[in-house]
Every structure is written in structure tokens, then in C-alpha cells.
Design a protein around this motif. Structure first.
Motif, PDB file in Angstrom:
ATOM      1  N   UNK A 165      -1.648 -19.070  23.336  1.00 25.98           N
ATOM      2  CA  UNK A 165      -2.439 -17.916  22.910  1.00 25.98           C
ATOM      3  C   UNK A 165      -2.645 -16.948  24.062  1.00 25.98           C
ATOM      4  N   UNK A 166      -2.238 -15.720  23.851  1.00 24.83           N
ATOM      5  CA  UNK A 166      -2.480 -14.651  24.827  1.00 24.83           C
ATOM      6  C   UNK A 166      -3.002 -13.437  24.066  1.00 24.83           C
ATOM      7  N   UNK A 167      -3.423 -12.423  24.796  1.00 27.28           N
ATOM      8  CA  UNK A 167      -3.929 -11.223  24.105  1.00 27.28           C
ATOM      9  C   UNK A 167      -3.558  -9.927  24.803  1.00 27.28           C
ATOM     10  N   UNK A 269      -1.787 -11.959  20.276  1.00 29.40           N
ATOM     11  CA  UNK A 269      -2.911 -11.269  19.624  1.00 29.40           C
ATOM     12  C   UNK A 269      -4.131 -12.173  19.453  1.00 29.40           C
ATOM     13  N   UNK A 270      -4.257 -13.183  20.304  1.00 31.09           N
ATOM     14  CA  UNK A 270      -5.410 -14.076  20.224  1.00 31.09           C
ATOM     15  C   UNK A 270      -6.499 -13.544  21.159  1.00 31.09           C
ATOM     16  N   UNK A 271      -7.217 -12.586  20.652  1.00 31.56           N
ATOM     17  CA  UNK A 271      -8.187 -11.833  21.446  1.00 31.56           C
ATOM     18  C   UNK A 271      -9.128 -12.755  22.243  1.00 31.56           C
ATOM     19  N   UNK A 272      -9.130 -12.568  23.554  1.00 33.34           N
ATOM     20  CA  UNK A 272     -10.003 -13.365  24.414  1.00 33.34           C
ATOM     21  C   UNK A 272      -9.330 -14.579  25.011  1.00 33.34           C
ATOM     22  N   UNK A 273      -8.158 -14.924  24.512  1.00 33.99           N
ATOM     23  CA  UNK A 273      -7.406 -16.040  25.088  1.00 33.99           C
ATOM     24  C   UNK A 273      -6.371 -15.434  26.024  1.00 33.99           C
TER      25      UNK A 273
ATOM     26  N   UNK D 282      -9.383 -14.474  15.343  1.00 35.50           N
ATOM     27  CA  UNK D 282      -9.149 -13.406  16.319  1.00 35.50           C
ATOM     28  C   UNK D 282      -8.978 -12.084  15.602  1.00 35.50           C
ATOM     29  N   UNK D 301     -16.376 -13.929  21.389  1.00 34.55           N
ATOM     30  CA  UNK D 301     -15.811 -13.067  22.430  1.00 34.55           C
ATOM     31  C   UNK D 301     -15.869 -11.629  21.943  1.00 34.55           C
ATOM     32  N   UNK D 312     -15.503 -15.932  26.074  1.00 31.55           N
ATOM     33  CA  UNK D 312     -16.170 -16.545  24.937  1.00 31.55           C
ATOM     34  C   UNK D 312     -17.554 -16.996  25.363  1.00 31.55           C
TER      35      UNK D 312
END
Lengths: 388, 388, 388, 388
Positions: A165-167, A269-273, D282, D301, D312
Motif C-alpha cells: 500500500x502506497x499513496x 491510492x491507499x491514503x496514509x499508507x 481509503x 488519517x 493514522x
């Protein structure tokens, strides 16, 4: 006196920087059979390559990788370019008798990967070694997970759940860097980070995926053109836009030969990861869980204990007896991202000196490529089950 | 072309190894005003020093630090020896016009530290700089905590709770290494790790302790003699034993000038804790919490939010805008222990080139020494409140 | 058919509400030797007491606790009032032959606690039982910690670090409720929450503190008068103010008879911490750690495992074999705050029916009171070591 | 004086026990428009039903639910039986003019669920209300997640990853309880726990799944016959065995109408996970994450903050302003599993009194049933994409 080995590296962006740090440091941590010298760096722009060579510590430069491959002071070629050039460079280097370590994914297509694996086989017959740089295998915690599974501590494996997971591209104004272009990168999240979790899962299990069912998505279909396609970040030009030709996210479920069910998700698109390469594996006797954002920890549940004492324990993988960790600092003094590359290079040098094929091989890289291709095929065919 | 600066390092055990890695790497990450060259390593045994110099990358060796200090190719002396030799080496180096970075604790006594601070003041007047190596200040998460406090984000500070928990000597058969001998180490957990949490707390708060009340304890009073007193680990000889002359644990409570209450605990008997340098700070507007075992994370509670949205957030301190982090990898690709030293050396080189006194100075080191002395006095006097 | 036992409760604020829920529920979870009936509730205001009785399920009311104590339908008195009335009510009830469960701290002074303990001893000789309501002993995870220590799984205890962190009065406009008034509450954070961590630590260790060194502080010395002093929250009148006569925070270090070093911190100014009763205990063979904010978890490190497999494991204390947990739901279906009181009442009823003195006894409550008194004495005498 | 409402409950195993606790307690926490009385319990065995009624607090019993449904003292029927009887009981009760709350999954087949939904619609026209008991919607943290999404705090939703992980049947000797029999339970992990994550995800998003691709597996295909099929646990007879006719695990990927990609996993073979209902969502502006094993926490988050302050945050969902939480204890004093049912019943009573249809309705239950059916169809058809 250890035998020296000259290294030539192609590319000096993100991967080139971290590989350089590993080449620079590996000898101080490990008692190596070969002493690497950072001989040559190649890049297309003479000026920028020279600058990179100075800051990263390479002795000479070439502006054409074909020259680098020919040089006598280079016995090992390290490929840190986008995926579209991997096959050509690797095959040329292997044919020139140079050992090759190549960034992942091995190639942009199964066909390229097959050609590379064939070249690797031919080279191996001459004692020339090759390796694909799935560095996460060399996270001590991941290597420990593999060890526990190999020793049977998890029993029969039932479940794998893996996510990467990235963002970094959730902003629609983030520009169209090379990683978002199919002709350069082959695929998007799937090949860039999905490849890592496929390899990591197969590595820890010592087992292969036999089929998948998948969906993929490109959330943002058009982006500003990039001024500079050098890496993960770039300033958008703000005017012209171009089509995103790769996936933003790929989800798939699958089965391993040994019977385990698996789910995979690779997304930007894993917001915050930020760099959450996560994997949990459940077996009949125990489980392990890992998240690269806390890379020095492996969570292990030993189900053979009485239920009242069971629970996931946080093993700080920094003990002298842990894989790789003994080469560094006392317990509790954690490693960082860069050290996974140092460990990888050490293993490669040992394989070269020891006369055996290192792991993961180009064959392993090819198998991952087949999984990626099956994912794309399934996603394009109503998620139908696709054998690998 | 950057100006070179020759470095001479004294000692090559644990601290020497990690300082070497920092010297080797700093130029690849930071755009430095000075280019360090790893000129000379000194140690008492010629053979072992030569071996260390080769693996760690030092160009020459000396078997007497007095020779190292005199050498023309050395402009900066890095002191990585046990505390009993700090004062002599540092003062000699400063008097010879060499910049000095000295491992912590600054000295084994307040008197030595005072002499060192005086020498540093005199040297500074000549443009010669000195720094005490409290590396944890250079953990990005700790630097971020300092930044938040300095910006007033925590409001008025009410509470500090700091712990440095290790467990490497809980086995009574662990031998009597130098760190357990008062004449070498000055004190035990107190000076070795307690010094770090005192400095870290004072650094983050930008405030000083004014008094303490303390207890200390030596749980295992006699241990096997060590064959080798090189560092954190050593094999016991199994026959003769000797007295442990330092504390195994030190607990103290105190007050800061600004009104905050504080508790500190430094111990080598916190079973299962490996290198848990922990600090939590509560202020009228917010709080931060940190644990070095997860060094890439800072927990921040912003109390100005509505209560329904409050909570400690895990900031992954790997963003480009975070202290030091931008020099390394993309977000989420964490740093390790070694990078704190790289950051420290970069700051020192910038101070030297910039013509200002770096922080923490020898004066700062002296102040920490005074806290340690007050702790020992209080512990020896029925825990009575002892002003600093 | 189980024998019924009539319960009379004094007070219906926060503690009264949660005790009521426990009385209402205990019979559905546990197979009890006595069937409690919620007979009488007493409070000073007839109207509000009647309202509370209806919503909380009490059959009758009294406006004078002295009447409640005399009633024939009351065989057990549950004291949920502020500390200043505990001694009088408890002693009267015991002398009237009623079993007594009394909220903590047992009393506001050592003298009161001594009188209560004497009354409890006299009553016990007549088969009348008494208990002080340190409910946190009945958290399954805390009871499991005690069990592990009692079984020797932690070996020789070296360290205790206990904190009880709240933040409900950090706003200077929060009014002067009874818990901030010495004549009602005896002390502030010290008696309210410090008492809990002292009892919890002594309970888990099965050992007593022998001395302490302390500091206390009142950060906000004046507050708006409260319109309503009913509990933890109240609206300030906004005009008149009054002096805060209790501590906001208390920190102390101490020693246990068995040799363990301990640190304690009780504060209502730990911004962002809501009800963080935390305790960590390190022994020669292992460690446990607990935080009430995650009350269904006990962290256990078993140091007898090989170092490579060590680490704090998160035991979800919800298995059938765990203390109390089997009476509730399947594994993983956690308990809440209220269940600790249900467990406590069940233990009390079993002791009454079984004819033995329950734990914690008034004697235990008295001992905690002595610790609190020593803390206050030390804090008022330059933190000097104060024996208990 | 509140109007009373008589409740009749069918079934007294696990669900019956926890519903009873909720009926018993709801009036003490919430100011209700209707006062429930625990009128009648029905079960097949008179003896065991009478015993359960006594311990759980029901005033009368019936051995035939048809009698219960007819009784004048019953205005509300609570269905806690296995899924095979839901449709018959619910429809009969609704037709008799009784409000109905029915355990999940609503039914064992889509057809049954359709009939139930039709009956519910008809009843609603007469002011008779019905609800399906997806209790996890009433976890305060889950309700808060819904609130954040509804307020747009997460922006456009991109990803859902939901898991419900248990491990209670990994032992092959665990017997063939009713939950492992298709004729009783409809399906295995899929309907039992998969239904919960489907409902929870759709609830938080306020959006529906439009299609899925799935795999399911039965790892242990034959098990000892159970002596007692009462619930989650049972002793095996040790001799005869029978076929497991339901899934042990179900994995599926899907898409929401609004464009989010989703992955779901429901399994009873996640060794070491006890009741890990997990969901992470997300969106373009933020993310939330939840794990029922730490049910009092929601991780949030907020991506609108500067990157250097993002992360988070652990919201302890126990503030007065949080959903449901204000009815209970002060901040930080967590709730348990049982309270989710108390909250659910409170909402149902309010809907009945308020004259509106509660949520989740039988229609919602039917939609979940359609998702479950699509999962089974896809799993049986080479994982092909199956529209809902």
C-alpha cells in the motif's frame, strides 16, 4: 587478500542511489569472499551521470551502457533502469560473461523475461551468475518468516494475505512520470509493488501460485506531463496532459499449489499508507505477520502453546542469531531500508564466489512475471480464474 | 570543488563501527560544505587496528592516539573510546587545533567535563569546534518532536516520562565488561543510557532539569571476569569473578525550570526490551510519544482538535519535509540506527564550515554530567532532592 | 434454589451507576451461591434518588444511609460515596452485621482506614465480610498477570513501572468538583488513581512497597466553583473561583520488599491519555505489560525462549481458561469497563457464601492508604525516602 | 411513565445470551421511549429453556415459538435461532403484528430473504417494524467511521479492505456443530462472518457492492459428529464423523457502485485471530481503519493536513460526543462486545416508538444475502465476475 570484483551500474535514480549505498557499505558489515569496487556508472547524460558518480562514489562513467558492459574493469553489471531496458542490457551483459543483478520486475513482458531466463541458464553453464533484486526477501524479518515456515513451525499453510500500500499519486496533479507509462514500466502498481508481494509470498511459503482472479483500476486516467521522468517524484508542467496507461491498483485472489488461499492488493491510492508491504500467513500450527513500515519486527503466533498463553508476539528481528542482523548492531538498534540491499548484494557476491546460482534467480523473476501476466489477463476477462 | 577535511578516529569497537559507517556514507546523502576523508584510525593493538581500518575503510593507523592528534592529515578527531579517556584526548585534540566530536557521556566526572568544556570554549575562540555525540537528537522523529515543542504546538509542558530500557546483562553469567567497571565507564546504566534520555528530554523541551530525587541499584553484584572488554558482549572466562562497580538501574524524578514534572528510568534489566529509548511529553495543547524500537515513528496528539477527533497519531517521519529524512528515501522507506550518526556528522561538518558552535556542545554535555552527578548524590543520600 | 441476599447501595453517581450494572448482570454470567436483589438505594435528595433508583433498577430508596444500614432487607452495603464518608458508613454497616463493599480509596486518612480495618476484623469474627473495591484487580488481563507472577513465570521481579494517566482537568476552566477538594476526596490524582496503581502493582507482585520518594504538584491552583459536584464532570458557574486543595499529579519511586525497583505516576494532566492505567513488570525470566485503554490484552514476554523467538506477545485475554473470561463470550469478543465490577461482586458474593475473607480486604486498603500517606510526607519533605 | 413493550425471544444459545444482557441493561443506559419487559423465552426443551429463562431473566417460557408469537404479552419478537428457521418465525411474527428483530444472516437463501423483506414491507405499512441484527454497525468506532464518510471527510472512496478472521475450527477434531451444516447455517464463514463485513462495509460507505469475484474453500471436509449442536463449541463424540457442508473460508474482490475497489475475506482458519473484524477504507481525503479486537479504537488519517503532520491517529471512541458512548462511562473506560447489542436494541425501540423503519432493515439484509449468493455463484463458476 580478497579477490576484487569490478561493478558497473546502469542508472542512478532512486534504485541507483540505494544500490550505491549498498555497494559502498557491504564490505564493512560482512566478511566477503570478493571485494567489490565501484568501477563504472552509466547514464545517458554525461553531465548528470558525472555528478551522480561523484556523489555516489563511482570511479568512472559511461554514457552508453553498451560500453559499460564491454569494459574489462567490470565483472558484474547492476541494472537499475526502468523495466523496458532490462532484457536488452541483461542479455548483453550475460553474453559478455558478466554477472548480472537486475532490478524488479525482471521485465515488462513474459516474453522478455523468458529470453532473460534463457540467457541466464546459458550463462550459468559458464559460471556466470544472475539475480533479480527482490530486496524485500532480505529484510531480516522476512527471512525469519521464511525460516519459520521452512522449519514447519506454521504447519500446513492455509492463508496468505498480502498488501503493498502506497499513496504517492493520489493527487490528480501528480505528473505522468515513467512509472505511469506502460511502455516504460510495463504495468503500474501491479509490476512495481505487486511484484514484490508476489515474490515475498512465494518466497516465504516456498510454494507457487497456481491461479488467480483479478481486478485492476486506473482511478486517474489523465495527468499533467512530467518535466522530468526520473523517479517517484517530479514536478508537473501544469499545461499539457497525457494518458495514464498503467493500473493504479490491482487486487487479486489466488491459490497456492500446496492449498493455501491468498489475497493480494497493490495500490498507490491507499491514503496514509506510505510503504506498507504487509503480509500475514496462517498455518495449522501458527502464523506470522509483517509490515515493512515497521521493518524490524516480525509478529509470530505459535499455536502449539496453550490457548491461554497464545498471541502474536513482536519479535524484534535484531538479535545476533537472526538472518543478516548479526552483521550490524546490538539488539534493538534497528536497520533501515538501505540495509536490505546490502544484504542482497552480500548474498549475490557469495553465490558468485561460491559457484552456485543465487536466489531469486531470473527463473524466479520469470515466474513472478507469469503471475503478473495472469493477473492482467484475468482482469481483462471478467476476473475469470486464470492458471499460471 | 568542496574542501576536504581529514578525520582521525580513536577506537573501533561498537561506536567506532557505526561512526565509520556514517563517515563513509554522509557525502552520498547530503550536499556537504566539506568532504570528509577517513584518514587515520588509532587503537592500542597494531594488528587489530589494521584489521579494523581495512574493514571499516580508514586509510592509515596509529597505535597511540597522541600521534593521531598531531598528524597533519587530521583536522577532526572523533573520540569513540570508553569515558575514562575522553577528557585527555579531547583536550589534547582541541589544543592541537583539531575539531572534536566525542562520544557520550562527555566524561566520567563533572570535573573532567568542566575541563573539557573550558577547553572547548578556548578552542571555539580560535574557530575550533566541538560536539558531544548524543546521536538520538538526530533521529528524525526526535528532531520533529523538538520542532513541535519549539513551535508551541504542545503548549505549556506539564509532564515528561523518559525511559531507556535494555536487557543485555540480565544473565548473571554475563561477564564484567568495561561498561560494568566504574573506573572505565564512570557509571552504569546511568551514564551509558540515562545520559541519553536526560539529553533527549532537555533537547526536546529546550529546558533544563533543576533538581532530582533518585534511587539506583546493582542487582548482580559480582560477575565472571571478561576475557575481552571490547564492547557490549564478551565471553566470560568462567572461573574468576569480579565486583560490579556501577549501577544496573537508575530511577529518578525531577523538575524542569519551566515547571514540568519528569520521571526517568535507565536500566539494563528490562527483560524483553532491547533498546527502548522512550519519551512521552504532555503539554497543555498536545503530546508527543516516541520509542526508539520503532524509530521512524512519532506519536503526536493535537489537543486543539475537537475531542471526538483527538488521538495519538502515528507520524511516519519519512517525508521530504521532515528533519533529515529528505536526504534519504521516499516516504515509508525507513531509516536505521546508523543514519542517526550520519545526520549528526553532517550537522557537525556544517557547523565547522559555517563557523558556529554545533549543538550539543561540550557545555551541554557538562550539564548532563551534572544531572548524572546529582542523581548519584541523591541516591546516596536517602533520595533527597538534589539541585542541579 | 439459591439463597437471596439484599443489597443496599449508598450513592448513585459514576460509581453507583457502574455498580448497579454489575448487580443487575452478575447472576446472568456467573453461577452464584447467593442471588443478589437490588433492594435499596440511598441518596440525600429524595427526588433524584428516586429517579436514579428507577433507571438503575433499585426497588426502594432511603434519603439517609443510616436508615439503609438498619433495614432488614439489606444484608450487604455497597458504598459508592466520596471518601470522606467511607469510614462512618462502613463502620456502622459492619457493626450492624452487614457485609460491606467500599469504593476506593478506602478512606481519606490512615487513621480512618485503621478504624475501618479494625471494624472489619471484628466483623469478620462474626462472619461478616468486607472488601475494598479495587476493581482493576478483576480485569482478566490483570488477573492473568498475577497468575503468571505467582507461578514464577517472571522469575525474580526487578522492575515495576506503573502509570495512571488521564487528562480530564487540563482545561483551567474545568470547575472545582468534589474530586478536587481535599476535605471530600482526601487527595487528588494520588488517592483517586494513584491508589489503583499501587494496589494493582502490589497485587500482581504479591509483594509490598517498603518506601518511597515523591513529588506532587497542583498545576492549576484555582478553578471556577462547580454548580454540581456530582462526579467527573460538571459545569462551572463562570463567576466565583475556589482553591484546588489536592494534587493534580503525583510521581514517586520506591522499592518492594522483594527487591524490585518501582516508579509510579498518577496524573490528570497527561494530555490525550484518557484512562491509561499502565503497568509493566520485568523479572529475571520474563515480563508483562498492560494498558487499560486496551483492557482485553496482556503483553507477555517469555525470556526462557531462545532470543530469536522472544518478544512481547499480545495475549487476547478472552479465552475460556482465562480468569473470569469464560463466563462471558467466545474468544475475541472483548469485555468492557463494567465487567470488572461484575467480576468483583461475584468474588465478593462467593467469599460471603464461602465464609472466608475476600481480597482486597480493608487491611489491604489500609496498606495502600499508608503508601499514599508516605507519598505525601515525602513530597512535603524534600522528596526524602519515606518508609511505609 | 414510559409505555411498556413485551419481548419474546426465540433461542437462548450464544446470541440469546447476549441479547438477554442487552434487554436487561438497555434501560439503565438510555432514556428510552418504551420500557422493554423480558416476557417470554422459547426453546424446544422445556427443562433447558426454563433453566435459561431463570439465569437470563425471562419471566415465562414456551416450547413452541408459534405459541410465543401469539401471546398477548409479546409485542416484539427477537429471533436468535440458526438461519434455517428465520424466515418462518419472522414472517409469522410480522403477520401477527409483532415487531421483529432477527439475527443475521437474514436467511439461508435469497428466496427466503425476499419473502421476509416482502413481509416486512407489508408489516411496515401497518406500523410494524423489523430489523436485522448486524450489531457491528453499533460499535461506536464503526458508527464514527460512517459519520466521517457521510460528512465527506474521506473524500471519494477508492479502497475497502475488509476481513473477518477467526480460528475456532482449525483443529480437525473440532466437531460438526450446526454452524458447519449447510441445512442449518446456509453457509459457513461466508454467511456467519462474511455477512458482517459486507454489511459493515456497505454501511460505512453508504454504498452497495455491484459485483464480485470469489473463491471459497473447505479445508477440513469431515469432522466428528457433535453431541450437542448448541453453538460455537461442543464436545465431539469421537467416533462417527460427518461431512462439512459449508465453506471454511471465503475470499472475494468486488466493486462498489461509487467506484471503490474492495477485497473481503471471511475465514475460521486465521490461526491466532480470534474475532478480528477488520476494515480499512481509503478515500481521496483520508482513511479509516478498524479492528474489533480493539473495538474502542478508530484509526483515522486526515490527508488534508500537511504531510509532515499526517498519520493514522488512534481515536479512543469513548468521548461523550461519540456515537452511543455518551450513554456509558467517562472517556477511556471502554465498552465490550455486549454493548453493541444494547445500542442496537435502543435504536430499534426508538424506531418503533418513532414510527419509522429502523436500519438495517430486512431489505438491507436481503441485499447482503444477494452478495453472499453472488459470492457462492462466482466461486462455483471459475471465479467469474458476478453482478449483484
Amino acid at each position: 587478500m580478497k579477490q576484487p570484483i569490478g561493478v558497473g551500474m546502469v542508472g542512478y535514480a532512486f534504485m541507483g542511489r540505494v544500490h550505491s549505498q549498498a555497494w559502498r557499505s557491504v564490505g564493512a558489515f560482512f566478511d566477503l569472499p570478493l571485494t567489490p569496487s565501484m568501477a563504472v556508472l552509466s547514464g545517458r547524460s554525461a553531465g548528470r551521470t558525472a555528478e551522480a558518480a561523484e556523489s555516489l562514489g563511482w570511479s568512472a562513467i559511461e554514457t552508453d551502457w553498451k560500453e559499460l558492459v564491454k569494459r574489462d574493469d567490470v565483472q558484474l553489471v547492476d541494472i537499475c533502469t526502468p523495466g523496458d531496458s532490462h532484457a536488452e542490457i541483461a542479455i548483453a551483459a550475460l553474453q559478455a560473461g558478466k554477472h548480472v543483478i537486475c532490478e524488479k520486475p525482471l521485465a515488462n513482458t513474459v516474453e522478455e523475461a523468458e529470453a532473460m531466463a534463457a540467457a541466464a541458464r546459458a550463462a550459468a553453464a559458464q559460471g556466470v551468475r544472475s539475480m533479480v533484486a527482490f530486496n524485500y526477501r532480505r529484510v531480516p524479518a522476512v527471512a525469519l518468516a521464511r525460516q519459520l515456515v521452512a522449519e514447519g513451525r506454521l504447519g500446513q499453510i492455509r492463508h496468505v494475505r498480502a498488501q503493498y500500500l502506497q499513496d504517492w499519486i493520489i493527487d490528480p496533479e501528480f505528473p505522468l512520470v515513467w512509472r505511469l507509462q506502460k511502455d516504460k514500466a510495463g504495468s503500474g502498481a501491479l509490476g512495481d509493488i505487486g511484484a514484490h508481494i508476489v515474490d515475498t509470498a512465494q518466497f516465504i511459503l516456498g510454494d507457487l501460485l497456481t491461479g488467480v482472479s483479478a481486478i485492476t483500476e486506473t482511478f486517474i486516467k489523465e495527468r499533467p506531463l512530467a518535466d522530468d521522468s526520473a523517479g517517484l517524484s517530479a514536478a508537473g508542467s501544469g499545461v499539457a496532459t497525457g494518458l495514464v496507461t498503467v493500473d493504479d491498483a490491482a487486487l487479486f485472489i489466488g491459490r497456492f499449489a500446496g492449498g493455501a488461499l491468498a489475497s493480494f492488493e497493490a495500490t498507490r491510492f491507499a491514503t496514509g499508507r506510505k510503504n506498507a508491504l504487509r503480509i500475514e500467513i496462517n498455518g495449522s500450527l501458527g502464523s506470522v505477520a509483517f509490515d515493512f513500515e515497521e521493518m524490524n519486527e516480525l509478529w509470530f503466533h505459535d499455536h502449539t502453546l496453550v490457548p491461554e498463553e497464545g498471541g502474536f508476539r513482536r519479535i524484534l528481528v535484531t538479535e545476533g542469531g537472526h538472518p543478516y542482523a548479526g552483521a550490524y548492531w546490538p539488539p534493538g538498534h534497528g536497520l533501515g531500508y538501505e540495509n536490505t540491499f546490502t544484504n542482497e548484494i552480500k548474498d549475490f557476491l557469495e553465490a558468485i564466489a561460491g559457484g552456485y546460482d543465487p536466489s531469486p534467480s531470473f527463473e524466479d523473476g520469470l515466474q513472478v512475471q507469469r503471475v503478473l501476466a495472469a493477473v492482467e489477463r484475468s482482469a481483462g476477462d471478467e476476473s475469470r480464474w486464470t492458471a499460471i
